[in-house]
Scaffold this motif. Structure first.
Motif, short mmCIF file in Angstrom:
data_model
loop_
_atom_site.label_atom_id
_atom_site.label_comp_id
_atom_site.label_asym_id
_atom_site.label_seq_id
_atom_site.Cartn_x
_atom_site.Cartn_y
_atom_site.Cartn_z
N VAL A 51 29.90 17.90 -1.02
CA VAL A 51 28.42 17.17 -1.25
C VAL A 51 27.91 17.75 -2.32
CG1 VAL A 51 26.75 16.22 -0.09
CG2 VAL A 51 28.68 16.78 1.46
N ASN A 52 27.57 16.77 -3.20
CA ASN A 52 26.63 17.46 -4.38
C ASN A 52 25.30 17.06 -4.45
OD1 ASN A 52 28.80 18.29 -6.81
ND2 ASN A 52 29.55 16.25 -5.60
N ALA A 53 24.52 18.10 -4.61
CA ALA A 53 22.97 18.06 -4.39
C ALA A 53 22.24 17.00 -5.68
CB ALA A 53 22.45 19.24 -4.31
N SER A 54 22.81 17.08 -6.89
CA SER A 54 22.25 16.55 -7.77
C SER A 54 23.38 15.96 -8.62
CB SER A 54 21.60 17.87 -9.01
OG SER A 54 20.62 18.48 -8.26
N PRO A 55 23.88 14.76 -8.04
CA PRO A 55 25.13 14.27 -8.64
C PRO A 55 24.70 13.58 -10.05
CG PRO A 55 23.91 12.75 -7.14
CD PRO A 55 23.30 14.26 -6.87
N SER A 56 25.85 13.72 -10.92
CA SER A 56 25.60 13.28 -12.29
C SER A 56 25.05 11.73 -12.33
CB SER A 56 26.66 13.35 -12.94
OG SER A 56 26.62 12.67 -14.28
N LEU A 57 23.79 11.72 -13.13
CA LEU A 57 23.31 10.31 -13.40
C LEU A 57 23.50 9.85 -14.88
CD1 LEU A 57 19.99 10.64 -11.23
CD2 LEU A 57 22.21 9.42 -10.59
N ALA A 58 24.65 10.81 -15.61
CA ALA A 58 24.82 10.42 -16.71
C ALA A 58 25.70 9.20 -16.70
CB ALA A 58 25.59 11.61 -17.61
N ALA A 59 25.45 8.19 -17.80
CA ALA A 59 26.26 7.08 -17.46
C ALA A 59 27.55 6.85 -18.69
CB ALA A 59 25.28 5.77 -17.68
N ASP A 60 28.61 6.85 -18.56
CA ASP A 60 29.66 6.87 -19.64
C ASP A 60 30.16 5.50 -20.07
OD1 ASP A 60 32.49 6.91 -18.17
OD2 ASP A 60 30.79 8.20 -17.10
N THR A 61 29.92 4.50 -19.42
CA THR A 61 30.31 3.27 -19.55
C THR A 61 29.48 2.26 -19.27
OG1 THR A 61 31.23 2.99 -17.48
CG2 THR A 61 32.90 3.74 -19.17
N PRO A 62 29.10 1.14 -19.88
CA PRO A 62 28.16 0.18 -19.43
C PRO A 62 28.19 0.18 -17.90
CG PRO A 62 29.44 -0.87 -21.26
CD PRO A 62 30.13 0.42 -20.78
N SER A 63 29.27 -0.16 -17.14
CA SER A 63 29.25 -0.41 -15.86
C SER A 63 28.60 0.84 -14.93
CB SER A 63 30.63 -0.68 -15.25
OG SER A 63 31.68 0.18 -15.27
N ASP A 64 29.00 1.84 -15.40
CA ASP A 64 28.42 3.05 -15.05
C ASP A 64 26.75 3.23 -15.11
OD1 ASP A 64 29.49 5.38 -13.55
OD2 ASP A 64 29.25 6.87 -15.57
N TYR A 65 26.39 2.61 -16.32
CA TYR A 65 24.88 2.58 -16.31
C TYR A 65 24.29 1.57 -15.57
CZ TYR A 65 20.49 1.89 -18.75
OH TYR A 65 19.12 1.75 -19.12
N THR A 66 24.86 0.42 -15.34
CA THR A 66 24.46 -0.55 -14.41
C THR A 66 24.33 -0.09 -12.90
OG1 THR A 66 25.50 -2.35 -15.73
CG2 THR A 66 24.82 -2.95 -13.62
N LEU A 67 25.20 0.52 -12.51
CA LEU A 67 25.45 1.08 -11.30
C LEU A 67 24.20 2.11 -10.98
CD1 LEU A 67 26.75 1.91 -8.40
CD2 LEU A 67 28.27 3.66 -9.69
N LYS A 68 24.22 3.16 -11.86
CA LYS A 68 23.17 4.36 -11.57
C LYS A 68 21.70 3.81 -11.93
CE LYS A 68 26.80 7.71 -12.45
NZ LYS A 68 27.55 8.48 -13.31
N TYR A 69 21.53 3.13 -12.89
CA TYR A 69 20.23 2.43 -13.05
C TYR A 69 19.59 1.74 -11.84
CZ TYR A 69 16.34 0.58 -15.61
OH TYR A 69 15.11 0.06 -16.03
N GLY A 70 20.58 0.82 -11.53
CA GLY A 70 20.15 0.17 -10.25
C GLY A 70 19.73 1.05 -8.96
N MET A 71 20.82 1.84 -8.90
CA MET A 71 20.79 2.55 -7.64
C MET A 71 19.29 3.55 -7.75
SD MET A 71 22.89 5.82 -6.51
CE MET A 71 22.62 6.68 -7.92
N LEU A 72 19.01 3.94 -8.74
CA LEU A 72 17.96 4.81 -8.98
C LEU A 72 16.70 3.86 -8.72
CD1 LEU A 72 18.40 7.21 -12.02
CD2 LEU A 72 18.07 7.77 -9.38
N GLU A 73 16.60 2.71 -9.08
CA GLU A 73 15.48 1.63 -8.72
C GLU A 73 15.51 1.72 -7.39
OE1 GLU A 73 14.07 -1.15 -12.28
OE2 GLU A 73 15.89 -1.92 -11.20
N ASP A 74 16.75 1.29 -6.90
CA ASP A 74 16.55 1.09 -5.34
C ASP A 74 16.50 2.40 -4.62
OD1 ASP A 74 17.57 -1.41 -5.88
OD2 ASP A 74 19.46 -1.03 -5.43
#
Ligand code: ADP
Length: 400
Positions: A271-294
């Motif tokens: 279990v990671n305490a600070s999971p990477s929020l770096a985005a290496d592809t556009p779909s990675d970006y969409t996932l992480k950006y949306g998740m942070l907003e939520d």
């Protein structure tokens, strides 16, 4: 971390993105210690069925402390084992071995030094040598879990996630045991593989994986697997519930690493305490950006959602566990993990519900500031704002 808690006074409108001793869940050796203790306690109370539900971590020992116990187990259960330093991440310092002499070498060469010297702590773990493969390649899952409170336990699970694939085809051939491109799924390792394709990356959305598996194994088997994953996460949180120091100013987003074997059994790797929020592809970006907003919507520092005790879904987050509330319906037929993420539609509906209550509405429009400290610690302070938007105004405001 303790320093921040001891010296920073958090006001009502401030939140911090870790619990004080979060490492009880996220340090590899402490996670296993807590899981083993939970299992033993259940056995002692004769709750054998529930205790058996904790069989989701491979045999694991902390080194150097449990070296003797490990050797005993290794003799009974030889084969491939994996060594992982407890204080590192991204696959650093990890190696596989099949003979005790390979760690005797490590003992001499690395940090197994005289008592006066600092020893680097490792865990040694049975290697899962029958991973579920897609296209002949190994993968593990990254799943996001948001804990709002440990007492009572309240956590949300993000329905999107991804599978991280290796570049090389999986093999258990002896000569490939040292090939990290075959055995370790970390993106930080795989991006250096000679066959790495930077345009497409090595990730696959969880939804696609789930659909792929359903076509091969049928809905029932795959839903059962995803239910098991959800339950494994809940149990891991229960195992640290009495250890982690509860604080109403804290929340935490965890990145779970889960491996599925060819029998469709999930295994918790870490279990990671600070999971990477770096985005290496556009779909990675969409996932992480949306998740942070939520995430900010669920954490709800501006208290827009306070009249709704425990919404079942907020954006892409689904309520996973809320202790003290027994769901009499039992397991729902469909696990929400890996489902289609209807977050935009869901937030639209949520806005309407909140608006009918005549509450100030600023979902997705946070006002505040972030203080960043060393080690990935953030303190978010919400501004106290007197202005708010009416329902009409919100309807005119595009969400995205
Ligand atoms: P790190 O924190 O360095 O990422 P992990 O425990 O997540 O350490 O291990 C890194 C990778 O090694 C995992 O993503 C997985 O691919 C592989 N791995 C780790 N433990 C095992 C295991 N017991 N069996 C099979 N593969 C493993």
């Amino acid at each position: 971390m303790h320093d921040y808690f001891d010296h920073v006074h958090l006001a009502d409108h401030q939140r911090i993105n870790h619990f004080r001793n979060y490492y009880e869940l996220t340090r590899k050796d402490l996670l296993i210690k807590n899981l083993k203790r939970m299992k033993k306690n259940l056995e002692r109370e004769n709750k054998l069925l529930e205790a058996s539900m904790y069989n989701f971590f491979p045999p694991t020992y902390a080194l150097p402390a449990e070296y003797g116990l490990f050797v005993e187990e290794f003799k009974k259960n030889p084969g491939v084992w994996i060594m992982k330093p407890v204080g590192k991440a991204q696959g650093k310092g990890i190696f596989l071995f099949t003979k005790l002499s390979q760690i005797s070498e490590w003992k001499k060469d690395h940090r197994w030094k005289t008592e006066s010297q600092q020893v680097e702590n490792y865990i040694v773990q049975k290697y899962i040598d029958n991973p579920y493969l897609v296209g002949g390649k190994k993968f593990d899952l990254r799943i996001y879990v948001l804990v709002l409170s440990y007492a009572p336990l309240k956590a949300y699970l993000y329905r999107s996630g991804f599978a991280r694939f290796t570049n090389a085809r999986f093999t258990m051939k002896k000569e490939d045991i040292i090939n990290n491109f075959v055995h370790l799924t970390n993106f930080s390792i795989q991006k250096h593989a000679p066959t790495y394709d930077s345009k497409n990356g090595t990730k696959w959305p969880l939804l696609n994986l789930k659909l792929h598996m359903i076509t091969k194994h049928g809905e029932k088997a795959v839903h059962d697997l995803f239910h098991q994953i959800q339950e494994l996460i809940t149990r891991s949180l229960l195992s640290v519930q009495n250890v982690i120091i509860q604080d109403k100013h804290c929340f935490e987003l965890y990145g779970y690493d889960i491996l599925i074997d060819e029998l469709l059994k999930p295994w918790l790797l870490e279990v990671n305490a600070s999971p990477s929020l770096a985005a290496d592809t556009p779909s990675d970006y969409t996932l992480k950006y949306g998740m942070l907003e939520d995430l900010l919507t669920v954490v709800d520092m501006e208290r827009h959602l306070t009249t709704h005790s425990s919404l079942k879904q907020v954006g892409g987050f689904d309520l996973l566990v809320e202790q003290g509330k027994v769901d009499s319906k039992g397991r729902p037929s469909q696990p929400l993990l890996g489902c289609f993420n209807d977050r935009v539609e869901q937030l639209r509906k949520l806005r309407k519900v909140v608006a009918t209550l005549g509450k100030p509405l600023q979902l997705l429009h946070y006002k505040g500031f972030l203080d960043r400290f060393e080690g990935g610690i953030y303190i978010y302070s919400a501004y106290c704002t007197t202005t708010f938007w009416t329902t009409d105004h919100v309807c005119e405001t595009p969400i995205y």
